[in-house]
Design an enzyme around this catalytic site. Structure first.
Site, PDB file in Angstrom:
ATOM      1  N   HIS A  10       3.452 -56.895 -32.946  1.00 53.79           N
ATOM      2  CA  HIS A  10       2.490 -57.941 -33.306  1.00 53.79           C
ATOM      3  C   HIS A  10       3.161 -59.083 -34.069  1.00 53.79           C
ATOM      4  CE1 HIS A  10      -1.392 -56.084 -32.030  1.00 53.79           C
ATOM      5  NE2 HIS A  10      -0.647 -55.000 -32.076  1.00 53.79           N
ATOM      6  N   ASP A  32       6.608 -59.677 -23.845  1.00 50.82           N
ATOM      7  CA  ASP A  32       6.607 -58.815 -22.661  1.00 50.82           C
ATOM      8  C   ASP A  32       7.154 -59.536 -21.439  1.00 50.82           C
ATOM      9  OD1 ASP A  32       5.412 -57.073 -24.391  1.00 50.82           O
ATOM     10  OD2 ASP A  32       3.434 -57.139 -23.449  1.00 50.82           O
TER      11      ASP A  32
END
Length: 383
Positions: free
Chosen positions: A37, A176
């Site tokens: 995060h 990602d």
């Protein structure tokens, strides 16, 4: 899940479409060693692309449409018209990633060309290994090959991220897609998510990565992921910043009691996680196992206590791996949270005792069935 190959996916395409594909491309999933995060907060992450992929076999069509078949969804067929604005289709969730990519590529000025595409993957969906980013990067490779257009790997990653943010509805960061596009064999990448720069950090040759799926499936779009992002943005705004990257840890700690407790804890996780990620990259580069184990344990505790994204089964799994490693294995939850996977790193000689401990204790303690995935750091889609 059975491992696939270019040859196998080529066969599947030919069986379905009755002609041979012109090519097969693939893009890897990823495991994040540390830095959770932090990406959408302009921070640092340390992921590795892994040797599990989304494959796409393809052949051109004469018209302006894509016919896409998904092996992992019972050969479901979806048709996409390249000349119209894409519309969300809630009846085919995987197809929304396709539609989102097509929409972003059109927005970026790509001409695109029609084609038949057969999509198959050996990544576990919903495990936190970025099957969605893998699909996006493989799709961009296939579509640019069909149209003869060029794309920069970082541009591809940004389009994939935009597809999730703007079309799918998940406010993910860039990690990602960037690691799926730019990953390197035998190395993790230390990514600065604000500057979009990456530095390869070699994984010692005698160390291995063990990923354990907890058996608790997660879904970012329907989870509290977007809420966590909003909380981080609120904390940054308190300091007059657009992201937490512009806030020093000392500033935050000095504001304890002034900032609401929840925002404070969310921000504390992010800022301390950035420090841990940089420390982990140094430890990995130096082969300092004790240093890596320490920051992985601290990362998991921060995700559990400050960011509140672990679940009981995940905490149990991390404890089993840490105990079994006897001081020679680092372990932490990896991915967005609320289920998914745990990642462990240890010398190859230690991995069997980790596997044995998970098989012996985890299901008995939690009732969840684990899936053990031995992984290697692998090349990205555009490497």
């Amino acid at each position: 899940m059975k491992t696939l190959s270019n040859a196998r996916v080529s066969e599947l395409f030919e069986h379905y479409f009755a002609v041979a594909p012109v090519a097969v491309v693939k893009a890897p999933g990823r495991v994040n060693l540390i830095g959770e995060h932090t990406d959408y907060n302009g921070g640092f992450v340390l992921p590795a692309a892994i040797n599990y992929h989304t494959y796409i076999a393809f052949a051109p069509r004469a018209d302006r449409s894509l016919r896409l078949v998904a092996y992992n969804f019972d050969n479901e067929l979806v048709t996409v018209d390249l000349d119209v604005d894409q519309v969300d289709d809630r009846n085919a969730s995987w197809a929304n990633y396709v539609r989102g990519v097509v929409q972003e590529m059109r927005t970026q000025g790509f001409a695109l060309a029609g084609g038949d595409l057969y999509i198959a993957g050996d990544l576990h969906s919903g495990a936190g290994l970025s099957s969605s980013a893998s699909l996006e990067m493989a799709l961009i490779r296939a579509l640019t090959a069909l149209s003869g257009e060029q794309v920069d790997p970082t541009q591809a990653a940004l389009m994939g991220q935009a597809a999730e943010n703007n079309f799918v509805g998940c406010n993910c960061g860039i990690m990602d897609q960037l690691i799926s596009a730019r990953g390197q064999e035998h190395a993790a990448l230390l990514i600065d998510c604000q500057e979009l720069t990456a530095r390869a950090v070699p994984v010692p040759a005698d160390w291995e990565i063990l990923i354990v799926h907890s058996g608790v499936k997660r879904g970012l779009v329907d989870s509290e992921y977007n809420q966590r992002r909003q909380q981080c943005e609120q904390a940054a705004a308190y300091f007059g910043q657009t992201s937490l990257r512009g806030v020093a840890l000392e500033q935050l700690l000095a504001a304890e009691g002034q900032l609401d407790e929840l925002s404070f804890r969310r921000a504390r996780h992010v800022l301390t996680e950035n420090q841990r990620t940089l420390a982990a990259a140094n430890a990995l580069a130096e082969g300092n196992l004790a240093g890596l184990i320490k920051v992985m344990a601290e990362s998991h505790a921060s995700m559990r206590d400050d960011f509140n994204i672990t679940v009981s089964a995940i905490d149990t799994l991390v404890n089993i791996l840490a105990d079994a490693g006897e001081g020679k294995a680092g372990a932490r939850m990896t991915g967005g949270g609320f289920g998914g996977c745990v990642v462990a790193m240890a010398p190859a000689t230690v991995i069997p005792q980790l596997v044995a401990a998970v098989e012996l204790y985890y299901q008995a303690k939690t009732g969840c069935e684990p899936t053990l995935i031995r992984a290697k750091a692998s090349a990205g889609a555009f490497a």
